[in-house]
Structure formats: structure tokens, C-alpha cells
Enzyme design. Structure first.
Site, PDB file in Angstrom:
ATOM      1  N   ILE A  71       0.878  -1.164   0.000  1.00  0.00           N
ATOM      2  CA  ILE A  71       0.000   0.000   0.000  1.00  0.00           C
ATOM      3  C   ILE A  71       0.916   1.213   0.000  1.00  0.00           C
ATOM      4  O   ILE A  71       1.917   1.235   0.727  1.00  0.00           O
ATOM      5  CB  ILE A  71      -0.974  -0.011   1.201  1.00  0.00           C
ATOM      6  CG1 ILE A  71      -1.952   1.146   1.140  1.00  0.00           C
ATOM      7  CG2 ILE A  71      -0.239  -0.019   2.532  1.00  0.00           C
ATOM      8  CD1 ILE A  71      -3.148   0.987   2.080  1.00  0.00           C
ATOM      9  N   ALA A  72       0.630   2.187  -0.829  1.00  0.00           N
ATOM     10  CA  ALA A  72       1.507   3.366  -0.891  1.00  0.00           C
ATOM     11  C   ALA A  72       0.722   4.569  -1.389  1.00  0.00           C
ATOM     12  O   ALA A  72      -0.192   4.445  -2.213  1.00  0.00           O
ATOM     13  CB  ALA A  72       2.696   3.094  -1.812  1.00  0.00           C
ATOM     14  N   VAL A  73       1.104   5.721  -0.865  1.00  0.00           N
ATOM     15  CA  VAL A  73       0.488   6.993  -1.256  1.00  0.00           C
ATOM     16  C   VAL A  73       1.618   7.945  -1.639  1.00  0.00           C
ATOM     17  O   VAL A  73       2.696   7.939  -1.010  1.00  0.00           O
ATOM     18  CB  VAL A  73      -0.350   7.559  -0.074  1.00  0.00           C
ATOM     19  CG1 VAL A  73      -0.816   8.982  -0.351  1.00  0.00           C
ATOM     20  CG2 VAL A  73      -1.546   6.646   0.216  1.00  0.00           C
ATOM     21  N   ARG A  79      -1.123  11.857   4.753  1.00  0.00           N
ATOM     22  CA  ARG A  79      -1.853  12.391   5.926  1.00  0.00           C
ATOM     23  C   ARG A  79      -3.138  13.097   5.518  1.00  0.00           C
ATOM     24  O   ARG A  79      -3.566  14.052   6.149  1.00  0.00           O
ATOM     25  CB  ARG A  79      -0.982  13.350   6.750  1.00  0.00           C
ATOM     26  CG  ARG A  79       0.187  12.714   7.466  1.00  0.00           C
ATOM     27  CD  ARG A  79      -0.089  11.410   8.171  1.00  0.00           C
ATOM     28  NE  ARG A  79      -0.868  11.401   9.397  1.00  0.00           N
ATOM     29  CZ  ARG A  79      -0.369  11.497  10.613  1.00  0.00           C
ATOM     30  NH1 ARG A  79       0.914  11.642  10.787  1.00  0.00           N
ATOM     31  NH2 ARG A  79      -1.143  11.422  11.664  1.00  0.00           N
ATOM     32  N   GLY A  81      -5.770  10.913   4.609  1.00  0.00           N
ATOM     33  CA  GLY A  81      -6.747   9.846   4.735  1.00  0.00           C
ATOM     34  C   GLY A  81      -6.782   8.861   3.575  1.00  0.00           C
ATOM     35  O   GLY A  81      -7.586   7.929   3.570  1.00  0.00           O
ATOM     36  N   GLY A  83      -4.437   6.630   2.519  1.00  0.00           N
ATOM     37  CA  GLY A  83      -3.961   5.300   2.889  1.00  0.00           C
ATOM     38  C   GLY A  83      -5.050   4.533   3.617  1.00  0.00           C
ATOM     39  O   GLY A  83      -5.308   3.363   3.332  1.00  0.00           O
ATOM     40  N   ARG A  84      -5.727   5.201   4.532  1.00  0.00           N
ATOM     41  CA  ARG A  84      -6.785   4.539   5.296  1.00  0.00           C
ATOM     42  C   ARG A  84      -7.942   4.149   4.380  1.00  0.00           C
ATOM     43  O   ARG A  84      -8.529   3.078   4.522  1.00  0.00           O
ATOM     44  CB  ARG A  84      -7.246   5.458   6.434  1.00  0.00           C
ATOM     45  CG  ARG A  84      -8.300   4.869   7.341  1.00  0.00           C
ATOM     46  CD  ARG A  84      -7.800   3.588   8.041  1.00  0.00           C
ATOM     47  NE  ARG A  84      -8.910   2.828   8.601  1.00  0.00           N
ATOM     48  CZ  ARG A  84      -9.342   2.950   9.860  1.00  0.00           C
ATOM     49  NH1 ARG A  84      -8.737   3.778  10.699  1.00  0.00           N
ATOM     50  NH2 ARG A  84     -10.361   2.226  10.286  1.00  0.00           N
ATOM     51  N   GLU A 105       2.747  -8.243   6.129  1.00  0.00           N
ATOM     52  CA  GLU A 105       4.080  -8.151   6.727  1.00  0.00           C
ATOM     53  C   GLU A 105       4.554  -6.730   6.528  1.00  0.00           C
ATOM     54  O   GLU A 105       4.344  -6.164   5.467  1.00  0.00           O
ATOM     55  CB  GLU A 105       5.071  -9.072   5.997  1.00  0.00           C
ATOM     56  CG  GLU A 105       4.886 -10.522   6.299  1.00  0.00           C
ATOM     57  CD  GLU A 105       5.546 -11.406   5.248  1.00  0.00           C
ATOM     58  OE1 GLU A 105       6.381 -10.911   4.469  1.00  0.00           O
ATOM     59  OE2 GLU A 105       5.195 -12.586   5.217  1.00  0.00           O
ATOM     60  N   ASN A 110       8.903   0.770  10.042  1.00  0.00           N
ATOM     61  CA  ASN A 110       7.985   1.590   9.239  1.00  0.00           C
ATOM     62  C   ASN A 110       6.835   2.068  10.139  1.00  0.00           C
ATOM     63  O   ASN A 110       5.721   1.554  10.105  1.00  0.00           O
ATOM     64  CB  ASN A 110       7.471   0.763   8.055  1.00  0.00           C
ATOM     65  CG  ASN A 110       6.728   1.615   7.036  1.00  0.00           C
ATOM     66  OD1 ASN A 110       6.325   2.739   7.347  1.00  0.00           O
ATOM     67  ND2 ASN A 110       6.550   1.096   5.837  1.00  0.00           N
ATOM     68  N   TYR A 117      -1.974   0.501  10.212  1.00  0.00           N
ATOM     69  CA  TYR A 117      -2.581  -0.820  10.370  1.00  0.00           C
ATOM     70  C   TYR A 117      -3.214  -0.965  11.766  1.00  0.00           C
ATOM     71  O   TYR A 117      -4.314  -1.509  11.895  1.00  0.00           O
ATOM     72  CB  TYR A 117      -1.539  -1.916  10.159  1.00  0.00           C
ATOM     73  CG  TYR A 117      -0.864  -1.883   8.805  1.00  0.00           C
ATOM     74  CD1 TYR A 117      -1.588  -1.571   7.652  1.00  0.00           C
ATOM     75  CD2 TYR A 117       0.494  -2.162   8.658  1.00  0.00           C
ATOM     76  CE1 TYR A 117      -0.968  -1.527   6.408  1.00  0.00           C
ATOM     77  CE2 TYR A 117       1.108  -2.132   7.416  1.00  0.00           C
ATOM     78  CZ  TYR A 117       0.371  -1.803   6.302  1.00  0.00           C
ATOM     79  OH  TYR A 117       0.983  -1.765   5.072  1.00  0.00           O
TER      80      TYR A 117
HETATM   81  C1  LIG Z   1       1.809   4.185   5.086  1.00  0.00           C
HETATM   82  C2  LIG Z   1       1.127   5.147   4.098  1.00  0.00           C
HETATM   83  C3  LIG Z   1       0.467   4.322   2.975  1.00  0.00           C
HETATM   84  C4  LIG Z   1       0.049   5.951   4.842  1.00  0.00           C
HETATM   85  O1  LIG Z   1      -0.683   6.704   3.888  1.00  0.00           O
HETATM   86  P1  LIG Z   1      -1.428   8.076   4.275  1.00  0.00           P
HETATM   87  O2  LIG Z   1      -2.365   8.399   3.167  1.00  0.00           O
HETATM   88  O3  LIG Z   1      -0.445   9.114   4.661  1.00  0.00           O
HETATM   89  O4  LIG Z   1      -2.230   7.617   5.582  1.00  0.00           O
HETATM   90  P2  LIG Z   1      -3.556   8.298   6.198  1.00  0.00           P
HETATM   91  O5  LIG Z   1      -3.529   9.779   5.972  1.00  0.00           O
HETATM   92  O6  LIG Z   1      -4.749   7.565   5.706  1.00  0.00           O
HETATM   93  O7  LIG Z   1      -3.327   8.014   7.753  1.00  0.00           O
HETATM   94  C5  LIG Z   1      -4.096   7.029   8.448  1.00  0.00           C
HETATM   95  C6  LIG Z   1      -3.416   6.768   9.778  1.00  0.00           C
HETATM   96  O8  LIG Z   1      -2.128   6.176   9.585  1.00  0.00           O
HETATM   97  C7  LIG Z   1      -1.223   6.644  10.611  1.00  0.00           C
HETATM   98  N1  LIG Z   1      -0.167   7.450   9.996  1.00  0.00           N
HETATM   99  C8  LIG Z   1      -0.020   7.754   8.697  1.00  0.00           C
HETATM  100  N2  LIG Z   1       1.114   8.486   8.499  1.00  0.00           N
HETATM  101  C9  LIG Z   1       1.668   8.634   9.712  1.00  0.00           C
HETATM  102  C10 LIG Z   1       2.874   9.296  10.171  1.00  0.00           C
HETATM  103  N3  LIG Z   1       3.687   9.951   9.326  1.00  0.00           N
HETATM  104  N4  LIG Z   1       3.162   9.237  11.487  1.00  0.00           N
HETATM  105  C11 LIG Z   1       2.358   8.588  12.358  1.00  0.00           C
HETATM  106  N5  LIG Z   1       1.181   7.951  11.983  1.00  0.00           N
HETATM  107  C12 LIG Z   1       0.874   7.978  10.678  1.00  0.00           C
HETATM  108  C13 LIG Z   1      -2.062   7.484  11.538  1.00  0.00           C
HETATM  109  O9  LIG Z   1      -2.627   6.628  12.504  1.00  0.00           O
HETATM  110  C14 LIG Z   1      -3.129   7.998  10.589  1.00  0.00           C
HETATM  111  O10 LIG Z   1      -4.310   8.405  11.238  1.00  0.00           O
HETATM  112  P3  LIG Z   1      -4.460   9.950  11.703  1.00  0.00           P
HETATM  113  O11 LIG Z   1      -4.145  10.798  10.503  1.00  0.00           O
HETATM  114  O12 LIG Z   1      -5.893  10.006  12.120  1.00  0.00           O
HETATM  115  O13 LIG Z   1      -3.467  10.141  12.812  1.00  0.00           O
HETATM  116  C15 LIG Z   1       2.165   6.161   3.520  1.00  0.00           C
HETATM  117  O14 LIG Z   1       2.912   6.736   4.580  1.00  0.00           O
HETATM  118  C16 LIG Z   1       3.124   5.566   2.511  1.00  0.00           C
HETATM  119  O15 LIG Z   1       2.824   5.495   1.306  1.00  0.00           O
HETATM  120  N6  LIG Z   1       4.322   5.128   2.950  1.00  0.00           N
HETATM  121  C17 LIG Z   1       5.326   4.560   2.032  1.00  0.00           C
HETATM  122  C18 LIG Z   1       4.918   3.187   1.540  1.00  0.00           C
HETATM  123  C19 LIG Z   1       4.840   2.175   2.672  1.00  0.00           C
HETATM  124  O16 LIG Z   1       5.686   2.179   3.553  1.00  0.00           O
HETATM  125  N7  LIG Z   1       3.798   1.303   2.636  1.00  0.00           N
HETATM  126  C20 LIG Z   1       3.582   0.287   3.660  1.00  0.00           C
HETATM  127  C21 LIG Z   1       4.337  -0.948   3.424  1.00  0.00           C
HETATM  128  S1  LIG Z   1       3.921  -1.730   1.893  1.00  0.00           S
END
Ligand SMILES: CC(C)(COP(=O)(O)OP(=O)(O)OC[C@H]1O[C@@H](n2cnc3c(N)ncnc32)[C@H](O)[C@@H]1OP(=O)(O)O)[C@@H](O)C(=O)NCCC(=O)NCCS
Length: 150
Positions: A71-73, A79, A81, A83-84, A105, A110, A117
Site C-alpha cells: 500500500i503506498a500513497v 496524511r 486519509g 492510505g486509510r 508483513e 515503518n 494498520y
Molecule cells: C503508510 C502510508 C500508505 C500511509 O498513507 P497516508 O495516506 O499518509 O495515511 P492516512 O492519511 O490515511 O493516515 C491514516 C493513519 O495512519 C497513521 N499514519 C499515517 N502516516 C503517519 C505518520 N507519518 N506518522 C504517524 N502515523 C501515521 C495514523 O494513525 C493515521 O491516522 P491519523 O491521521 O488520524 O493520525 C504512507 O505513509 C506511505 O505510502 N508510505 C510509504 C509506503 C509504505 O511504507 N507502505 C507500507 C508498506 S507496503
């Protein structure tokens, strides 16, 4: 912002987004092609904004469980929403397919992904020591996580 199932025409955009979203752990285009070519075993979901692909998730369908493979954004869209939303969509799809659990996994370091999750209800089932190779030659543990659907 809408979520849609991606197809082979999206391989280039997917590969490009993956490279900027996780530059050190990105998949080669062939991995995405393979997943997109096996529609019965893999679902690849994308989220677009103004027609631009800004996030994606790969859900593998095993006999009893769904496995979130990735999963990636886009860094510029984090931040907000997305990813969620992608994660919730994959969970709903696994439930629609009558799967018992969603498994995944994740690298133990991370923190963003682990927080995402856990916020969605996944629990930690275990740890695989030194599972992932790091660029500096060291290794990083994998956390095994799951969400029970039934
Ligand atoms: C992990 C990832 C997909 C999250 O995507 P996102 O769109 O930023 O996530 P969301 O905005 O939906 O955040 C949902 C929740 O995730 C957690 N979260 C996301 N980014 C966070 C950060 N930088 N620090 C702490 N918590 C975080 C929080 O609980 C957040 O809820 P909140 O905003 O109410 O606090 C993004 O950081 C990413 O693409 N990372 C690189 C790829 C990766 O590592 N993927 C996972 C392994 S395959």
C-alpha cells in the site's frame, strides 16, 4: 478522489508512483504486470485525484485469507486519509470474497505503516528476525500482522 480497480494499462503510472512513494523498496514493472494479469488472485486498487494516480494497494487472494502485499500513497498526498481509505477498501473486498483474515508483513521500522494498520484494527501476530535486507547491508525485522474478519 475515487478508488478504482487498476488494469494493465496502468502499469506505467503504478511503477512511477511506487518509485517515488517507496524509492528503496519499489517493485519492478514486471511484478505489477504479473499481479494485474492474474485478476482471480490479485486485486490492484488505485486512488486518483484529478485523474492522477496518487495511491495504490495490492491485495492477494489466498484460499482462506487476503494478504495486503503493498500500500503506498504519493509523498505529496500523505496524511489526508488516502492510505486509510485504500486499506478499508481492501478489507471490504476481502470480506466480500468471504476471506477469514487480512494478513500483512511490514518492516518493523515503518512507523507510519504500523500506525495505519493498528488504527484499522490489525494486531501483531509475531516477528521475523532480520527478514528484510537494508541498503547498508544490515537487515530489518518483519512484523506479521492480521485483522480477523469473521
Ligand atoms: C503508510 C502510508 C500508505 C500511509 O498513507 P497516508 O495516506 O499518509 O495515511 P492516512 O492519511 O490515511 O493516515 C491514516 C493513519 O495512519 C497513521 N499514519 C499515517 N502516516 C503517519 C505518520 N507519518 N506518522 C504517524 N502515523 C501515521 C495514523 O494513525 C493515521 O491516522 P491519523 O491521521 O488520524 O493520525 C504512507 O505513509 C506511505 O505510502 N508510505 C510509504 C509506503 C509504505 O511504507 N507502505 C507500507 C508498506 S507496503
Amino acid at each position: 478522489m475515487r478508488i478504482e480497480r487498476l488494469t494493465l494499462v496502468d502499469v506505467e503510472a503504478l511503477t512511477a508512483l511506487d518509485r517515488i512513494a517507496q524509492p528503496h523498496h519499489s517493485w519492478p514493472a514486471a511484478h505489477f504486470e504479473s499481479a494485474l494479469s492474474q485478476a482471480a488472485s490479485y486485486q490492484v486498487w488505485g486512488i486518483r485525484e484529478d485523474d492522477e494516480l496518487v495511491g495504490f494497494a495490492v491485495l492477494a487472494l489466498q484460499p482462506f485469507d487476503g494478504e495486503l502485499e503493498m500500500i503506498a500513497v504519493s509523498p505529496a498526498q500523505r496524511r489526508k486519509g488516502m492510505g486509510r481509505r485504500l486499506l478499508d477498501h481492501c478489507i471490504a473486498q476481502a470480506r466480500n470474497e468471504s476471506k477469514e483474515r487480512v494478513l500483512l508483513e511490514v518492516r518493523s521500522g515503518n512507523a507510519e505503516a504500523v500506525a495505519l494498520y493498528e488504527q484499522a484494527g490489525f494486531i501483531r501476530d509475531g516477528r521475523r528476525r532480520d527478514y528484510y535486507p537494508l541498503a547498508d547491508g544490515k537487515r530489518e525485522d518483519a512484523l506479521l500482522m492480521s485483522l480477523r474478519l469473521v
